[in-house]
Design a protein around this motif. Structure first.
Motif, mmCIF file in Angstrom:
data_model
loop_
_atom_site.group_PDB
_atom_site.id
_atom_site.type_symbol
_atom_site.label_atom_id
_atom_site.label_comp_id
_atom_site.label_asym_id
_atom_site.label_seq_id
_atom_site.Cartn_x
_atom_site.Cartn_y
_atom_site.Cartn_z
ATOM 1 N N ILE A 39 0.742 -1.217 0.019
ATOM 2 C CA ILE A 39 0.196 0.066 -0.071
ATOM 3 C C ILE A 39 0.789 1.310 -0.016
ATOM 4 O O ILE A 39 0.756 2.090 -0.741
ATOM 5 C CB ILE A 39 -1.000 -0.196 1.255
ATOM 6 N N VAL A 40 1.742 1.307 0.912
ATOM 7 C CA VAL A 40 2.821 2.402 0.873
ATOM 8 C C VAL A 40 3.456 2.783 -0.440
ATOM 9 O O VAL A 40 3.635 3.702 -0.998
ATOM 10 C CB VAL A 40 3.881 2.198 1.987
ATOM 11 N N LEU A 41 4.226 1.526 -1.019
ATOM 12 C CA LEU A 41 4.736 1.582 -2.345
ATOM 13 C C LEU A 41 3.592 2.191 -3.431
ATOM 14 O O LEU A 41 3.884 3.087 -4.051
ATOM 15 C CB LEU A 41 5.060 0.226 -2.709
ATOM 16 N N PHE A 42 2.339 1.684 -3.384
ATOM 17 C CA PHE A 42 1.426 2.098 -4.377
ATOM 18 C C PHE A 42 1.044 3.814 -4.035
ATOM 19 O O PHE A 42 1.265 4.353 -4.940
ATOM 20 C CB PHE A 42 0.151 1.470 -4.206
ATOM 21 N N ALA A 43 1.141 4.342 -3.100
ATOM 22 C CA ALA A 43 0.711 5.417 -2.380
ATOM 23 C C ALA A 43 2.090 6.396 -3.056
ATOM 24 O O ALA A 43 1.756 7.502 -3.815
ATOM 25 C CB ALA A 43 0.810 5.819 -0.976
ATOM 26 N N ILE A 44 3.213 5.904 -2.923
ATOM 27 C CA ILE A 44 4.449 6.791 -3.352
ATOM 28 C C ILE A 44 4.187 6.599 -4.836
ATOM 29 O O ILE A 44 4.396 7.818 -5.555
ATOM 30 C CB ILE A 44 5.621 5.975 -2.922
ATOM 31 N N ALA A 45 3.980 5.602 -5.531
ATOM 32 C CA ALA A 45 3.798 5.722 -6.842
ATOM 33 C C ALA A 45 2.669 6.649 -7.511
ATOM 34 O O ALA A 45 3.062 7.634 -8.246
ATOM 35 C CB ALA A 45 3.411 4.463 -7.492
ATOM 36 N N VAL A 46 1.506 6.899 -6.784
ATOM 37 C CA VAL A 46 0.581 7.766 -6.988
ATOM 38 C C VAL A 46 1.042 9.193 -6.898
ATOM 39 O O VAL A 46 0.794 9.832 -7.634
ATOM 40 C CB VAL A 46 -0.736 7.512 -6.217
ATOM 41 N N ILE A 47 1.742 9.528 -5.687
ATOM 42 C CA ILE A 47 2.379 10.784 -5.537
ATOM 43 C C ILE A 47 3.387 11.439 -6.674
ATOM 44 O O ILE A 47 3.158 12.418 -7.081
ATOM 45 C CB ILE A 47 3.050 10.839 -4.201
ATOM 46 N N THR A 48 4.139 10.094 -6.795
ATOM 47 C CA THR A 48 5.095 10.634 -7.839
ATOM 48 C C THR A 48 4.602 10.949 -9.314
ATOM 49 O O THR A 48 4.922 11.839 -9.775
ATOM 50 C CB THR A 48 6.080 9.466 -8.039
ATOM 51 N N TYR A 49 3.567 10.163 -9.617
ATOM 52 C CA TYR A 49 2.817 10.322 -10.902
ATOM 53 C C TYR A 49 2.267 11.597 -10.622
ATOM 54 O O TYR A 49 2.334 12.630 -11.878
ATOM 55 C CB TYR A 49 1.894 9.228 -11.002
ATOM 56 N N TRP A 50 1.432 11.890 -9.818
ATOM 57 C CA TRP A 50 0.767 13.388 -9.796
ATOM 58 C C TRP A 50 1.932 14.424 -9.755
ATOM 59 O O TRP A 50 1.493 15.417 -10.540
ATOM 60 C CB TRP A 50 0.095 13.256 -8.316
ATOM 61 N N ASP A 51 2.911 14.376 -8.924
ATOM 62 C CA ASP A 51 3.812 15.398 -9.139
ATOM 63 C C ASP A 51 4.356 15.750 -10.363
ATOM 64 O O ASP A 51 4.428 16.750 -10.793
ATOM 65 C CB ASP A 51 5.074 15.067 -8.111
ATOM 66 N N ALA A 52 4.563 14.547 -11.041
ATOM 67 C CA ALA A 52 5.152 14.708 -12.424
ATOM 68 C C ALA A 52 3.998 15.354 -13.412
ATOM 69 O O ALA A 52 4.545 16.198 -14.254
ATOM 70 C CB ALA A 52 5.653 13.169 -13.249
ATOM 71 N N SER A 53 2.995 14.939 -13.169
ATOM 72 C CA SER A 53 1.939 15.516 -14.187
ATOM 73 C C SER A 53 1.613 17.002 -13.849
ATOM 74 O O SER A 53 1.222 17.917 -14.687
ATOM 75 C CB SER A 53 0.535 14.717 -14.000
ATOM 76 N N GLN A 54 2.117 17.620 -12.551
ATOM 77 C CA GLN A 54 2.193 18.891 -12.185
ATOM 78 C C GLN A 54 3.315 19.816 -13.060
ATOM 79 O O GLN A 54 3.169 21.066 -13.113
ATOM 80 C CB GLN A 54 2.377 19.123 -10.806
#
Lengths: 157, 323, 499
Positions: free
Chosen positions: A18-33
């Motif tokens: 779950i933690v890894l998946f959360a990091i993946a989402v955060i990183t994806y979101w950051d990159a899209s910004q």
């Protein structure tokens, strides 16, 4: 002395997934910004997307292993001792944050850590910690001219 | 602990060596703290420590301490300084053009117009070079190359949004190309970009003149122009201005006091800085360090900061690093 | 040959009594400051630069040489004894070195590090004296595509530190890569993963991560086990000197480490970390006792330490021949030269031949002095581990946090250090290897920048990586190194039919 394996079947890998998946989402979101695009070649967001993908894959991997019998034995921990070290580090951070200075901070860090390892002569450890703190402070500030955080104690020198 | 006793011994040795240089000045009783918004060893740090040395040697301050606050092109140090030095009669900050650019491109809430300028101290020229085997011989050749194909004109220099990048963008614009299309490959410092120049991987390079002086003098690099407004003694390359381009860009450093410092406090700081800068000791340091004197007194420096802030913002916007 | 007579003149300069004293002071100060974690050789030289101003150019450059090499030595001592790498290049040393120290073999670990550093620095300084002009011509030809190839090779070697499970190793590596994304991107100037915290704009400091994961994470772990499984490091077991077997297992790694470290150090963006990773991996593969790796294998200390010190001498190649400061330390040294109006660069060897050769000669002398200074200290250093456990760990924590605060006095940095400590504890508890995270943080940004610079220069054409023979060969080596173990494992499984 005998390690007592606790059977916590499959919980740690599931939590980690779950933690890894959360990091993946955060990183994806950051990159899209990220708005600035490189004029030529790859943009700075490419590496972020790559890492996000890697995390997503690893999350899936952990999830899969959570449904397999676990072979990792997790030993019993003395959480009280861990807490004392945490407190020791908080003492240092708090002291510097609130302007208590380096000497006070490192005194607390030293004495509380020693306490975590089972020493009960708190006063002696405080004195020893303070002595080390003063020595280090003088070494850095006076000889190396590297300014360590100053509080009321440091102003005396 | 044994190792600390060992340190004590070492410390005594360090101490005895260090004490050769420290002399106590008594002429004034200013006890100053200079914030260098960069780590130990960098440009602003060495400027701060040089100023510290000169102020104490000339007796313009009783004691001077340098505090390093590194981070984010200096904006971390600036933010901290604005918070702690408000109205303070004994806190100073050393900063330069990089901080102007960094506070814009990092979208920082703080910038140099929020502190009180005291004096501009040094200013170093940037240089535009090509490799010795390049068909480009003059700045006009370079402009023509840019005009023909701006994408294939590969520039190398320091970090994105820094002074080197700004100069490259100004030249691209002057050539009549879109500065947003510039192919500028950023490196972490003059060393790595120099290797890229010598290795023939780039069309043109930008750096502080001093960093590449050796290669220019030995003929490995051909200097096309410097960015200083006037010719400099000992530098063969002519200013861009003298070659028909209305571009000047100086890598300046200056000294500031905190926000809202006024009256007698401000006058005392001004006097201490001015007297130091006019001393022989300071001139000797400039010479030893290879820095060009670019002194400007408080009022001139104040208008200069405002105009640099606007100018850098408009260039960074044109290359897409600021909105 | 000209060089030899110049070198003899250099020795004549360096061996004058006053200069010998400067060199001795330099190595002592350098070692003393260099052992502080977070204060690597660069900061050591920067802080001590003012000390050398008071001397004449010759004397100060000689003292400089002493401080530089002394600082390099200092970093490994704490990595071995306290599991607190003083700088990023000593991270690999901590892997095996600390395991050795805890099992009572701290003496041989320190000795092989010291002698290995000596051997490496000696050979590399010779290389500096005689090969510099040739080497530097190759070095500047190294384009971003070549660096990308080199990074790929280094990445593949990380698997050596993965331990039992590739998935856990990769997770650790991914964590490091993720941390490497943080901060302002050098090429486009935009922030990645900084969440609006200005202190994160400069990214995560390698030493903060390494000290947090290694030293603080371990303090947590040992404390958590203290009641059930008290473990006390054994200060000395067996000889505190290297045995015949230790010598036999060390000399080849020293030489191989030197061969890796010197040329990579001479590359403008080579650095000291990559050769230490490569050396660790090679020694693991070549060792006759690979099962000892992870438990304290002497080869894993000897090779990387030699590589580290050889690369330090390698850094001087572009500095002295081109005036190219390729590391933070070199940049500070450049500032030191400029104090005396000496501009390192293509003309340095002709204009200031006496100084250059004086420097090279004093590097030799500093090297000998360091060995003489450090070997007797080994006995004293290992006694550090005799300190009662509560004080030992309390001291380690104070020591580790002090280095972090001195390099960057910010609360955010301390919070990061503590956070990494907690993560390091959890990783150890759940059997995740920690070294790959540090490697990911070092290599990730380098590989990212190298790839994007290549593509920017080729206007987006990925074929640029294969058009240059040098980068094509390195990418091929990396691919083979990645695939080969799987094929071999498949073959041996086929033969033994074990599972």
């Amino acid at each position: 002395m005998t390690p007592r394996p606790i059977h916590t079947p499959n919980r740690p890998p599931a939590v980690i997934a779950i933690v890894l998946f959360a990091i993946a989402v955060i990183t994806y979101w950051d990159a899209s910004q990220m708005t600035t695009r490189a004029a030529y070649g790859m943009s700075a967001s490419a590496a972020s997307y790559f890492v996000a993908l890697l995390f997503a894959v690893l999350a899936v991997g952990h999830l899969v292993s959570a449904f397999k019998p676990s072979n990792v034995e997790v030993e019993v921990a003395d959480w009280k001792a861990v807490g004392w070290i945490g407190l020791a580090l908080c003492g240092l951070i708090g002291s510097i944050w609130l302007g208590g200075g380096f000497i006070l901070g490192s005194t607390l860090l030293f004495a509380l850590t020693a306490h975590a390892f089972g020493r009960r002569a708190f006063l002696v450890d405080l004195c020893l910690g303070a002595a080390i703190g003063v020595f280090v402070f003088l070494l850095f500030n006076k000889l190396l001219t590297l300014a360590l955080p100053q509080g009321p104690l440091e102003k005396l020198f | 602990m044994r190792n600390f006793m060992k340190y004590g011994l070492m410390a005594a040795i360090v101490g005895s060596v260090l004490s050769f240089g420290s002399l106590s000045a008594t002429a004034q009783d200013l006890e100053l703290t200079i914030t260098a918004p960069a780590g130990a060893g960098g440009g602003w740090d060495s400027a701060s420590r040089s100023l510290q040395e000169a102020m104490m040697a000339t007796g313009n301050a009783k004691s001077v301490q340098v505090v390093n606050v590194p981070g984010a092109g200096g904006t971390v140090g600036l933010a901290q300084f604005i918070g702690s030095a408000k109205g303070s009669p004994n806190q100073l900050l050393v900063a330069g053009i990089t901080l102007v650019g960094a506070s814009i491109s990092n979208k920082s809430p703080v910038n140099l117009t929020q502190v009180t300028p005291l004096a501009r101290l040094t200013g170093d020229p940037l240089v535009i070079v090509v490799s010795k085997d390049s068909p480009i011989k003059t700045i006009d050749d370079l402009l023509a190359t840019i005009k023909t194909d701006v994408a294939k004109t590969i520039w190398v220099g320091g970090s994105a949004g820094g002074a080197d990048h700004i100069l490259a963008a100004l030249v691209t614009k002057a050539a009549g190309a879109d500065p947003a299309k510039i192919n500028y490959v950023a490196y972490s410092g003059g060393g790595e970009s120099l290797a890229a120049m010598l290795g023939g991987q780039a069309t043109a390079g930008v750096s502080g003149y001093g960093e590449w002086e050796g290669q220019i003098k030995s003929g490995d690099l051909r200097a096309l122009a410097i960015s200083y407004p006037e010719p400099i003694e000992g530098i063969e390359a002519k200013p861009l201005k003298a070659q028909g381009l209305d571009i000047e860009l100086v890598n300046w450093r200056g000294i500031f006091a905190g926000p809202d410092v006024q009256g007698a406090d401000l006058d005392a700081l001004k006097a201490a800085v001015d007297n130091t800068v006019k001393s022989e000791q300071w001139q000797a340091i400039l010479k030893a360090r290879g820095w060009s004197d670019y002194y400007a007194p408080t009022d001139e420096f104040k208008t200069f900061i405002a105009s640099e802030n606007d100018r850098v913002r408009s260039i960074l916007t044109s290359i897409g690093l600021a909105d | 040959m000209d060089s030899i007579s110049f070198l003899i003149e250099g020795f004549a300069l360096a061996i004058q009594p006053a200069n010998l004293i400067y060199a001795a002071i330099g190595v002592m100060i350098g070692t003393a400051v260099g052992v502080l974690p977070g204060i690597g050789p660069a900061l050591t030289v920067a802080l001590l630069l003012p000390v050398t101003f008071k001397l004449d150019p010759g004397g100060s450059i000689i003292m400089f040489a002493g401080i530089y090499y002394g600082g390099m030595y200092g970093g490994s001592t704490t990595a071995i004894l306290l599991n607190t790498p003083g700088e990023s290049a000593s991270v690999v040393t901590a892997l095996e070195g600390n395991k050795m120290a805890r099992s009572g073999r701290g003496g041989p670990a320190l000795a092989t590090a010291a002698i290995g550093s000596f051997v490496a620095a000696l050979i590399a300084t010779l290389g500096l004296a005689f090969l510099a002009p040739i080497l530097v011509k190759v070095a500047v030809k190294f384009g971003p595509w070549d660096y990308f190839g080199l990074m790929l090779i280094a990445f593949v070697t990380v698997s050596a530190t993965f331990g039992s499970s590739p998935m856990r190793g990769l997770t650790s590596l991914a964590f490091g890569l993720w941390l490497g994304l943080m901060g302002i991107d050098q090429l486009t100037g935009q922030a990645r993963l900084t969440f609006g915290v200005p202190e994160l704009l400069d990214g995560v400091e390698v030493t903060t991560l390494a000290v947090g994961l290694f030293a603080i994470g371990e303090a947590f772990l040992v404390a958590s086990r203290h009641l059930h499984k008290p473990e006390k490091p054994i200060p000395v077991k067996g000889s505190i000197w290297m045995t015949k077997e230790d010598w036999g297992r060390s000399w080849k790694p020293w030489l191989r480490g030197t061969v890796l470290g010197f040329p990579i150090g001479a590359l403008p963006a080579g650095g000291a970390e990559i050769p230490t990773f490569l050396s660790y991996n090679i020694e693991r593969r070549l060792s006759r006792k690979p099962q000892e790796f992870g438990q304290g294998a002497i080869e894993g200390v000897a090779g990387p330490e030699a590589a580290n010190n050889a690369s330090a001498a390698g850094t001087l190649v572009p500095l002295l021949t081109l005036g190219l400061p390729t590391s933070a330390t070199a940049a500070v040294m450049l500032a030191g030269f400029q104090q005396y109006n000496i501009q390192p660069g293509p003309l340095l060897f002709t204009q200031h031949a006496d100084l250059v050769w004086g420097l090279v000669a004093s590097l030799f002398i500093a090297n000998v002095m360091l060995l003489v200074l450090n070997l007797p200290l080994v006995g004293m250093w290992v006694k550090l581990l005799k300190i009662p456990l509560p004080w030992l760990y309390a001291g380690i924590l104070v020591f580790a946090s002090m280095g972090t605060i001195a390099a960057n006095p910010s609360v955010v940095e301390l919070l990061l250090l503590t956070g990494f400590g907690v993560i390091g504890f959890l990783m150890r508890r759940y059997d995740y290897p920690i070294a790959p995270a540090v490697v990911g943080l070092i290599l990730g940004p380098l590989a990212d920048n190298a790839l994007r610079r290549s593509l920017q220069m080729s206007l987006g054409d990925p074929m640029i990586l294969f058009q240059h023979p040098s980068s094509a060969i390195m990418i091929a080596i990396a691919t083979i190194a990645l695939i080969a173990p799987f094929i071999f494992r498949g073959l041996s499984r086929f033969q033994h039919d074990e599972d």
